[in-house]
Design a protein around this motif. Structure first.
Motif, PDB file in Angstrom:
ATOM      1  N   THR A 357       0.829  -1.203   0.000  1.00 31.88           N
ATOM      2  CA  THR A 357       0.000   0.000   0.000  1.00 31.88           C
ATOM      3  C   THR A 357       0.861   1.250   0.000  1.00 31.88           C
ATOM      4  N   GLY A 358       1.920   1.237   0.821  1.00 33.22           N
ATOM      5  CA  GLY A 358       2.823   2.385   0.835  1.00 33.22           C
ATOM      6  C   GLY A 358       3.550   2.581  -0.475  1.00 33.22           C
ATOM      7  N   ALA A 359       3.879   1.478  -1.155  1.00 37.26           N
ATOM      8  CA  ALA A 359       4.638   1.564  -2.402  1.00 37.26           C
ATOM      9  C   ALA A 359       3.781   1.984  -3.593  1.00 37.26           C
ATOM     10  N   ILE A 360       2.501   1.639  -3.590  1.00 40.27           N
ATOM     11  CA  ILE A 360       1.661   1.876  -4.772  1.00 40.27           C
ATOM     12  C   ILE A 360       1.079   3.287  -4.805  1.00 40.27           C
ATOM     13  N   LEU A 361       1.029   3.978  -3.674  1.00 39.38           N
ATOM     14  CA  LEU A 361       0.403   5.297  -3.631  1.00 39.38           C
ATOM     15  C   LEU A 361       1.183   6.350  -4.420  1.00 39.38           C
ATOM     16  N   THR A 362       2.516   6.279  -4.411  1.00 42.23           N
ATOM     17  CA  THR A 362       3.316   7.279  -5.137  1.00 42.23           C
ATOM     18  C   THR A 362       3.046   7.249  -6.638  1.00 42.23           C
ATOM     19  N   PRO A 363       3.123   6.087  -7.321  1.00 39.10           N
ATOM     20  CA  PRO A 363       2.805   6.102  -8.751  1.00 39.10           C
ATOM     21  C   PRO A 363       1.358   6.492  -9.049  1.00 39.10           C
ATOM     22  N   ALA A 364       0.445   6.134  -8.151  1.00 45.28           N
ATOM     23  CA  ALA A 364      -0.956   6.502  -8.381  1.00 45.28           C
ATOM     24  C   ALA A 364      -1.135   8.017  -8.360  1.00 45.28           C
ATOM     25  N   ILE A 365      -0.497   8.680  -7.401  1.00 45.96           N
ATOM     26  CA  ILE A 365      -0.603  10.141  -7.307  1.00 45.96           C
ATOM     27  C   ILE A 365       0.102  10.810  -8.479  1.00 45.96           C
ATOM     28  N   LEU A 366       1.258  10.276  -8.879  1.00 50.70           N
ATOM     29  CA  LEU A 366       1.965  10.835 -10.032  1.00 50.70           C
ATOM     30  C   LEU A 366       1.132  10.719 -11.303  1.00 50.70           C
ATOM     31  N   LEU A 367       0.446   9.616 -11.451  1.00 53.41           N
ATOM     32  CA  LEU A 367      -0.376   9.414 -12.653  1.00 53.41           C
ATOM     33  C   LEU A 367      -1.510  10.430 -12.711  1.00 53.41           C
ATOM     34  N   ILE A 368      -2.197  10.626 -11.596  1.00 59.11           N
ATOM     35  CA  ILE A 368      -3.339  11.549 -11.569  1.00 59.11           C
ATOM     36  C   ILE A 368      -2.890  13.000 -11.781  1.00 59.11           C
ATOM     37  N   THR A 369      -1.891  13.441 -11.023  1.00 56.96           N
ATOM     38  CA  THR A 369      -1.452  14.842 -11.134  1.00 56.96           C
ATOM     39  C   THR A 369      -0.745  15.114 -12.461  1.00 56.96           C
ATOM     40  N   GLY A 370      -0.019  14.126 -12.970  1.00 56.98           N
ATOM     41  CA  GLY A 370       0.644  14.296 -14.256  1.00 56.98           C
ATOM     42  C   GLY A 370      -0.350  14.464 -15.389  1.00 56.98           C
ATOM     43  N   LEU A 371      -1.415  13.699 -15.353  1.00 56.14           N
ATOM     44  CA  LEU A 371      -2.452  13.822 -16.391  1.00 56.14           C
ATOM     45  C   LEU A 371      -3.133  15.186 -16.327  1.00 56.14           C
ATOM     46  N   LEU A 372      -3.351  15.705 -15.122  1.00 59.94           N
ATOM     47  CA  LEU A 372      -3.967  17.030 -14.984  1.00 59.94           C
ATOM     48  C   LEU A 372      -3.056  18.116 -15.564  1.00 59.94           C
ATOM     49  N   PHE A 373      -1.761  18.021 -15.296  1.00 61.01           N
ATOM     50  CA  PHE A 373      -0.827  19.014 -15.817  1.00 61.01           C
ATOM     51  C   PHE A 373      -0.777  18.982 -17.341  1.00 61.01           C
ATOM     52  N   PHE A 374      -0.601  17.812 -17.904  1.00 59.03           N
ATOM     53  CA  PHE A 374      -0.502  17.709 -19.356  1.00 59.03           C
ATOM     54  C   PHE A 374      -1.821  18.100 -20.030  1.00 59.03           C
ATOM     55  N   ALA A 375      -2.937  17.830 -19.360  1.00 55.86           N
ATOM     56  CA  ALA A 375      -4.224  18.218 -19.938  1.00 55.86           C
ATOM     57  C   ALA A 375      -4.298  19.726 -20.136  1.00 55.86           C
ATOM     58  N   PHE A 376      -3.792  20.500 -19.161  1.00 60.03           N
ATOM     59  CA  PHE A 376      -3.823  21.950 -19.314  1.00 60.03           C
ATOM     60  C   PHE A 376      -2.823  22.418 -20.362  1.00 60.03           C
ATOM     61  N   VAL A 377      -1.636  21.805 -20.374  1.00 63.86           N
ATOM     62  CA  VAL A 377      -0.603  22.215 -21.334  1.00 63.86           C
ATOM     63  C   VAL A 377      -1.051  21.938 -22.764  1.00 63.86           C
ATOM     64  N   ILE A 378      -1.628  20.774 -22.991  1.00 66.48           N
ATOM     65  CA  ILE A 378      -2.014  20.371 -24.349  1.00 66.48           C
ATOM     66  C   ILE A 378      -3.255  21.108 -24.818  1.00 66.48           C
ATOM     67  N   PHE A 379      -4.207  21.295 -23.913  1.00 65.14           N
ATOM     68  CA  PHE A 379      -5.488  21.910 -24.298  1.00 65.14           C
ATOM     69  C   PHE A 379      -5.641  23.326 -23.760  1.00 65.14           C
ATOM     70  N   ARG A 380      -4.522  24.030 -23.603  1.00 69.48           N
ATOM     71  CA  ARG A 380      -4.581  25.359 -23.003  1.00 69.48           C
ATOM     72  C   ARG A 380      -5.423  26.336 -23.814  1.00 69.48           C
ATOM     73  N   ASP A 381      -5.395  26.213 -25.145  1.00 70.46           N
ATOM     74  CA  ASP A 381      -6.183  27.128 -25.975  1.00 70.46           C
ATOM     75  C   ASP A 381      -7.675  26.960 -25.719  1.00 70.46           C
ATOM     76  N   SER A 382      -8.087  25.727 -25.500  1.00 69.47           N
ATOM     77  CA  SER A 382      -9.506  25.472 -25.216  1.00 69.47           C
ATOM     78  C   SER A 382      -9.900  25.928 -23.814  1.00 69.47           C
ATOM     79  N   LEU A 383      -8.904  26.147 -22.972  1.00 65.45           N
ATOM     80  CA  LEU A 383      -9.171  26.550 -21.594  1.00 65.45           C
ATOM     81  C   LEU A 383      -8.839  28.021 -21.355  1.00 65.45           C
ATOM     82  N   SER A 384      -8.737  28.802 -22.432  1.00 60.93           N
ATOM     83  CA  SER A 384      -8.393  30.221 -22.297  1.00 60.93           C
ATOM     84  C   SER A 384      -9.426  30.985 -21.467  1.00 60.93           C
TER      85      SER A 384
END
Length: 512
Positions: A357-384
């Protein structure tokens, strides 16, 4: 009068004491100096990490980070492991520690007081660098790094401090002297004490980067800031050496704190000595260490894929070195605060729910937050509409989202990833602990970041001669997802092997 070792059993605490401070009073002589070493190690790491980004990103661009990680940091890491494996068979553990850490302290001091003041003489002219970039556009980032080569060396040394001093020297020392039953209580608290250093060092970087108003406009204020910050790094480095020296003489000689000190009933076994080739063959043949390496590779590669894109936006937002440094200081301080909060919230997870449980939480959090960051970077024009509503620029919004992602990912690394990774070494034999850890942490960690760097290098060179981190963001996002999913699979498999080895070792102790 002889002193018996502490019994190999879990001490009993009240629920409140177990949650806040599960350390016995008799253990403070061992725990406190280890916590102070962690403090000063991370204090230095935070300062040199922030400074390296200010200098390389500011002079060569964020895209150049991908090239220096692969062509600079990785070869030096491999050479270090070869040298370390050789010296571990020659030098004592104490002398090996000094041999590894002193060159770092000397370099960081020399950089601020000797190299940087003479950079105009030492670096090639901007015109010659530009001419080379125009003649060979595919190598434009390599030439940019050469144009400020002393900054590039500083970057390599700062990265190596993280791999050698943080990941290898400190944790190897901890794994050597801390018993398995102590580790469950000590290890979650080490980062708690150490991350107080992130807050103080972040504020230190911010303070000394915010002194431009005290000097005339023509003054090289960054040079003055460097003098103060590297002076602090040198002082903290000597503190690490002093504490380590004291522990070797007043803690490791007492069987109450260190099992190897109890020689009354034990015959010292000859440490196996392998050649460099035999050591690597030994490590490659270990499926257990291979899985640990995959965890380290997964973290290094996934964090690199996000970080470089974020730093490209950071340079646009803060083009001046002191402004960039001031932001990075605040960023490091907030990272320390977030990490402490996460440690308090998460430090009972391994004890209550197990290693997996301790080992799996880090990749899970990285996956969620990383997707949120890239979503804004890639679709920034749509989110103006969002940036207009909030009254900020798209670049500033990207910087803040990326900073949040980085703070959370680093916080989970120190609070969950590092403790669970280090616990995985404890059931191993001495040879795997020493040389196996060196190979996994130094080579594995560097190859993880270099793997992300190689991917981005290829994309930057192949897609276009004017490609940037933003233009290749959709590709890096997809690769990040695949890497993290492989990391999570490896954590599950390693968990089963780790639990089996711990049970086997505990059985050996009972029957001994």
């Amino acid at each position: 009068m002889s002193t018996k070792p502490i019994a190999q059993q879990e001490p009993q605490f009240s629920k409140l004491r177990a949650a806040i401070w599960p350390i016995q009073g008799s253990e403070m002589k061992k725990f406190l100096p280890m916590g102070l070493i962690m403090f000063f190690v991370l204090f230095n790491y935070t300062i040199v990490r922030d400074v390296k980004d200010v200098q390389v990103v500011g002079s060569s661009g964020a895209e150049a980070v991908n090239f220096i990680k692969f062509w600079g940091v990785t070869p030096v890491s491999i050479l270090f492991v070869i040298l370390y494996a050789k010296l571990s068979n020659i030098l004592s553990k104490e002398n090996l520690f000094y041999f590894c850490i002193v060159p770092f302290i000397a370099f960081f001091g020399a950089f601020a007081f000797i190299i940087y003041p003479n950079k105009e003489f030492l670096h090639p002219s901007a015109e010659s660098v530009l001419a080379l970039q125009q003649s060979l556009p595919a190598l434009r980032f390599i030439f940019a790094l050469w144009g400020s080569w002393s900054y590039s060396i500083f970057y390599i040394m700062a990265e190596m401090w993280g791999s050698v001093v943080v990941s290898l020297l400190f944790w190897q020392f901890a794994n050597e002297i801390i018993r398995t039953h102590e580790a469950k209580r000590f290890y979650p608290l080490f980062p708690l004490l150490g991350n107080i250093a992130l807050i103080l060092s972040g504020l230190t970087v911010n303070y000394f980067s915010s002194i431009a108003h005290l000097y005339p406009p023509e003054t090289d204020v960054w040079g003055i800031s460097l003098n103060y910050m590297m002076g602090a790094v040198v002082a903290a480095g000597f503190a690490i050496i002093a504490i380590y020296w004291w522990m070797n003489r007043y803690v490791l000689t007492d069987p109450l704190y260190y099992d190897a000190a109890d020689t009354s009933k034990k015959v010292k076994k000859e440490k196996p000595k392998l050649s460099i080739g035999e050591s690597f063959k030994y490590l490659i043949s270990s499926p257990y260490l291979g899985l640990v390496a995959l965890l380290v590779l997964g973290y290094g590669m996934s964090i690199n894929l996000v970080e470089v894109t974020w730093k490209s936006q950071l340079k646009i937002q803060y083009p001046l070195a002191n402004d960039y440094g001031a932001f990075m200081g605040y960023f490091s301080a907030f990272t320390g605060i977030a990490t402490i909060v996460l440690i308090i919230l998460c430090k009972g997870i391994v004890r209550r729910f197990g290693w997996y449980t301790g080992a799996i939480l880090t990749p899970a959090i990285l996956l969620i937050t990383g997707l949120l960051f890239f979503a804004f970077v890639i679709f920034r024009d749509s989110l103006s509409w969002l940036t207009l509503f909030m009254g900020v620029t798209p670049v500033f919004m990207a910087v803040m989202i990326g900073a949040t992602q980085n703070i959370l990912s680093k916080g989970t690394k120190y609070s969950l990833f590092d403790p669970t990774k280090e616990m995985s070494y404890i059931p191993l034999d001495q040879e795997l602990k020493v040389k196996g850890k060196a190979a996994v942490d130094v080579i594995g960690g560097r190859l993880g970041k270099s793997g992300g760097a190689v991917v981005q290098q290829i994309l930057l060179v192949v897609t276009s001669t004017t490609a940037t981190q933003i233009s290749i963001a959709p590709y890096t996002c997809g690769i990040m997802m695949l890497v993290i999913l492989a990391w999570m699979f490896s954590a599950g498999k390693l968990s089963r092997m780790y639990n089996a080895k711990v049970a086997e070792k505990e059985l050996e102790l009972k029957t001994a």
